[in-house]
Write an enzyme that holds these catalytic residues in place. Structure first.
Site, mmCIF file in Angstrom:
data_model
loop_
_atom_site.group_PDB
_atom_site.id
_atom_site.type_symbol
_atom_site.label_atom_id
_atom_site.label_comp_id
_atom_site.label_asym_id
_atom_site.label_seq_id
_atom_site.Cartn_x
_atom_site.Cartn_y
_atom_site.Cartn_z
ATOM 1 N N ASP A 63 8.832 9.283 11.464
ATOM 2 C CA ASP A 63 9.833 8.239 11.250
ATOM 3 C C ASP A 63 10.462 7.925 12.600
ATOM 4 O OD1 ASP A 63 11.546 10.475 11.488
ATOM 5 O OD2 ASP A 63 12.190 10.412 9.397
ATOM 6 N N GLU A 123 5.226 13.895 9.832
ATOM 7 C CA GLU A 123 6.514 13.495 9.234
ATOM 8 C C GLU A 123 7.099 12.296 9.982
ATOM 9 O OE1 GLU A 123 9.190 16.857 8.867
ATOM 10 O OE2 GLU A 123 7.564 18.212 8.313
ATOM 11 N N GLU A 167 8.110 25.137 12.012
ATOM 12 C CA GLU A 167 9.287 25.167 12.908
ATOM 13 C C GLU A 167 9.659 26.558 13.415
ATOM 14 O OE1 GLU A 167 12.402 23.119 10.797
ATOM 15 O OE2 GLU A 167 11.232 21.278 10.638
ATOM 16 N N HIS A 212 9.673 13.012 14.448
ATOM 17 C CA HIS A 212 10.935 12.364 14.064
ATOM 18 C C HIS A 212 11.562 11.796 15.336
ATOM 19 C CE1 HIS A 212 10.784 13.905 9.999
ATOM 20 N NE2 HIS A 212 10.637 15.142 10.444
ATOM 21 N N ASN A 234 3.117 23.624 12.005
ATOM 22 C CA ASN A 234 3.824 22.338 11.991
ATOM 23 C C ASN A 234 5.185 22.479 12.680
ATOM 24 O OD1 ASN A 234 3.892 19.574 10.837
ATOM 25 N ND2 ASN A 234 5.614 20.324 9.620
HETATM 26 O O1 9MR Z 1 13.401 15.277 4.062
HETATM 27 C C1 9MR Z 1 13.824 16.576 3.723
HETATM 28 C C2 9MR Z 1 15.224 16.530 3.157
HETATM 29 O O2 9MR Z 1 15.225 15.876 1.915
HETATM 30 C C3 9MR Z 1 15.772 17.933 3.016
HETATM 31 O O3 9MR Z 1 17.133 17.875 2.656
HETATM 32 C C4 9MR Z 1 15.604 18.699 4.311
HETATM 33 C C5 9MR Z 1 16.080 20.107 4.159
HETATM 34 O O4 9MR Z 1 15.746 20.908 5.216
HETATM 35 O O5 9MR Z 1 14.236 18.714 4.682
HETATM 36 C C6 9MR Z 1 13.783 17.434 4.953
HETATM 37 O O6 9MR Z 1 12.434 17.497 5.417
HETATM 38 C C7 9MR Z 1 12.267 18.211 6.636
HETATM 39 C C8 9MR Z 1 10.915 18.838 6.592
HETATM 40 O O7 9MR Z 1 10.782 19.641 5.463
HETATM 41 C C9 9MR Z 1 10.647 19.662 7.843
HETATM 42 N N1 9MR Z 1 10.846 18.874 9.024
HETATM 43 C C10 9MR Z 1 12.102 18.162 9.110
HETATM 44 C C11 9MR Z 1 12.295 17.303 7.869
HETATM 45 C C12 9MR Z 1 13.535 16.460 8.006
HETATM 46 O O8 9MR Z 1 14.672 17.250 8.075
#
Ligand code: 9MR
Length: 447
Positions: free
Chosen positions: A272, A270, A162, A241, A204
Site C-alpha cells: 500500500d 502487503e 517481522e 507499506h 516476511n
Molecule cells: O491490517 C492489519 C490490521 O487490521 C491489524 O489491526 C494489524 C494488527 O497488527 O495488522 C495489520 O496487518 C499487518 C500485517 O499482519 C503484518 N504487517 C503489517 C500489517 C499492517 O499493520
C-alpha cells in the site's frame, strides 16, 4: 516466459512485419501491447499473481466481494490466520474465520497465502506471558497444527513475520520468541516444512525494500545462511507499506533481484502507498515494474481492496476508492502489468535477406535497470561490426543518456540513430518514461 496468447500474437506480428520489409534485416523488440482488463488477468500474462488481503467480516459486502472476485487471484487473510485468531487458548484451535476466507477464495479459483505462523505480535494472551523452552514448544506446536490443518490449501506461508529490528543494527528484533534462542526462526521453518511439504515457506518483513538499509542486509544474510545450510526456505515477502516518510526506494529492483539471486522467490506481500492522484499512481507503477524486472518476483498482493478497507484508511493507500471505483493507481498498475515482460529479457526475432550485401544485422533489445522515473535498455548487435541501429521511443518518453555508441536524433527527438563508437557491439540508453513504460522499437541495418 510461458507461451501465452499474447506472446504468440507478438511473434505473429513481428513475423508479419519482418516479412513485409524488403532489402533490410529488421528486428523489432516485442511491443508493449496486451489488454487484459483485470489485475489478475494482466499479471497472469507473465505467470504472476495479483492478490489482496481479505477480511472475513467483509465477505457479505457485495461491492467488496464483487471487486475481489473480479480483480484478484490470490488472497491473504488480513488477521484471521494469525496466532491470536487460530489458537486463542493454548491447544484449542479456531479456524472458522480463516476457513471462510480460504473457502471463499478457493471456491472462486483463487490461491491463498497463509499469514502468519509465528510472529512477536498478535500473539494470544497465554503466549505473551510465556518464555523459554515452554514458549519454544508452544510456538512449534502452533506452527505444526496450523500448517497441518491447512495442508494442501496454501500456496505460500509467511512462516515467520517481522523478526528483524528497525534501525541501524541489522539484527534481530527483541521478543519473547527471539529470547528462546536465535535458532527459533529456522526451527519454525523446519516444523512448517514437515507439516505441509508442498507449501512455499516465506520469511516476511517490512522496511526491507531499500537495499542499503541495515535491516534489508540483516534479512539477506539470514536467507543466505539458510540457503547455505539447507534450512527450508522458498521465498521472501516484502510487505511494502510506503508513504512519504518511507518512499518506494529507487533501488527496489536491486533488492528484489539480489534476494532472488540467493535462490528464493520474492513476493510483494502487503503493498500500500499513501497518497493520491498521479503521484501515487507513479509510485505504484514503480513497484510493479520492479517486480516485473525480476524473474523470480512471482506476485504482488495489495493490503486491502478499497481505501476504506485499509488499516490506514486516512492515507487512501489502495487501488479502489471508498465507493469501489478504480483510482489512477489502479490504471497505472494495470497498464504496467499489461506491458510486462514476464521478468525475462525479451527475446527478439530477426531475419536475413537472401543475397543482401554487405550482410546481416541482428539487434537484440534487453531490459536494464528501472527506476520510478526512468529505465535502461541495452541493444546487442551481431552479424556485423558496421551497424546503424534505429531506436524509436514513444512520446512522452525521452532518451536522456546513452553509452557505448555515437547517437544522433531526428527533429522529433523520438528516433535515435546509433552507430559504433569503438566500444564494441553492445550499447545502452536511459529512457525517461514520463509515465509510458513501453519498450522502444529497435531496427538495425548493416552497412
Ligand atoms: O491490517 C492489519 C490490521 O487490521 C491489524 O489491526 C494489524 C494488527 O497488527 O495488522 C495489520 O496487518 C499487518 C500485517 O499482519 C503484518 N504487517 C503489517 C500489517 C499492517 O499493520
Amino acid at each position: 516466459m510461458p507461451l501465452t496468447a499474447k506472446s504468440v500474437s507478438r511473434i505473429t506480428l513481428v513475423s508479419a512485419l519482418v516479412a513485409s520489409v524488403a532489402g533490410a534485416a529488421v528486428l523489432l523488440a516485442a511491443p508493449a501491447s496486451g489488454a487484459a482488463s483485470t489485475l489478475a488477468a494482466a499479471a497472469q500474462q507473465s505467470g504472476r499473481y495479483f492478490g489482496t488481503a481479505v477480511a472475513a467480516n467483509k465477505l457479505g459486502d457485495s461491492t467488496y466481494t464483487g471487486i475481489l472476485n473480479r480483480e484478484f487471484d490470490m488472497v491473504t487473510a488480513e488477521n484471521e490466520m494469525k496466532m491470536d485468531a487460530t489458537e486463542p487458548n493454548q491447544g484449542q484451535f479456531s479456524f472458522g474465520n480463516g476457513d471462510r476466507i480460504v473457502n471463499q477464495a478457493r471456491g472462486q479459483g483463487k490461491r491463498v497465502r497463509g499469514h502468519a505462523l509465528a510472529w512477536h505480535s498478535q500473539q494470544p494472551g497465554w503466549m505473551q506471558n510465556m518464555g523459554g523452552s515452554s514458549l519454544r514448544s508452544a510456538m512449534l506446536n502452533h506452527v505444526t497444527q496450523v500448517a497441518s490443518y491447512y495442508k494442501g490449501k496454501i500456496y505460500a506461508w509467511d512462516v515467520v513475520n517481522e523478526a528483524f529490528a528497525d534501525g541501524s543494527s541489522g539484527g534481530r528484533r527483541d521478543s519473547n520468541l527471539q529470547r528462546t534462542g536465535n535458532d527459533w526462526i529456522e526451527a519454525a521453518f523446519r516444523a512448517a516444512r514437515s507439516a505441509d511439504p508442498n507449501a512455499k515457506l516465506c520469511y516476511n518483513d517490512y522496511n526491507t525494500d531499500n537495499w542499503s538499509h541495515a535491516k534489508t542486509q540483516g534479512v539477506y544474510n539470514m536467507v543466505r545462511d539458510f540457503k547455505s545450510r539447507g534450512v527450508p526456505i522458498d521465498c521472501v515477502g516484502f510487505q511494502a507499506h510506503f508513504n512519504s516518510g518511507n518512499p518506494v526506494p529507487s533501488n527496489y529492483h536491486t533488492t528484489l533481484g539480489n534476494f532472488a539471486a540467493l535462490g528464493v522467490d520474492v513476493q510483494i506481500t502487503e503493498l500500500d502507498i499513501e497518497g493520491s492522484g498521479s503521484s501515487q499512481a507513479q509510485q505504484y507503477q514503480g513497484v510493479v515494474q520492479a517486480c516485473l524486472s525480476v524473474a523470480r518476483c512471482t506476485g504482488i498482493t495489495v493490503w486491502g481492496i478499497r481505501d476504506s478497507d485499509s488499516w490506514r484508511a486516512s492515507g487512501t493507500p489502495l487501488l479502489f476508492d471508498g465507493s469501489g471505483n478504480k483510482k489512477a493507481a489502479y490504471t497505472s498498475v494495470l497498464n504496467v502489468l499489461n506491458s510486462g515482460t514476464g521478468g525475462t529479457n525479451p527475446t527478439t526475432t530477426t531475419t536475413t535477406t537472401p543475397g543482401q550485401n554487405p550482410g546481416n544485422c541482428t539487434a537484440t533489445y534487453s531490459e536494464g535497470e528501472k527506476w520510478n522515473d526512468r529505465f535502461n535498455g541495452n541493444v546487442t548487435v551481431s552479424g556485423t561490426d558496421n551497424w546503424t541501429v534505429t531506436v524509436t521511443v514513444s512520446s512522452p518518453q525521452k532518451v536522456i543518456a546513452t553509452w557505448n555508441t555515437s547517437a544522433s536524433w531526428d527533429s522529433s527527438g523520438n528516433v535515435m540513430t546509433a552507430r559504433p563508437n569503438g566500444n564494441g557491439n553492445t550499447f545502452g540508453f536511459t529512457i525517461q518514461h514520463n509515465g509510458n513504460w513501453s519498450w522502444p522499437t529497435v531496427s538495425c541495418q548493416a552497412s
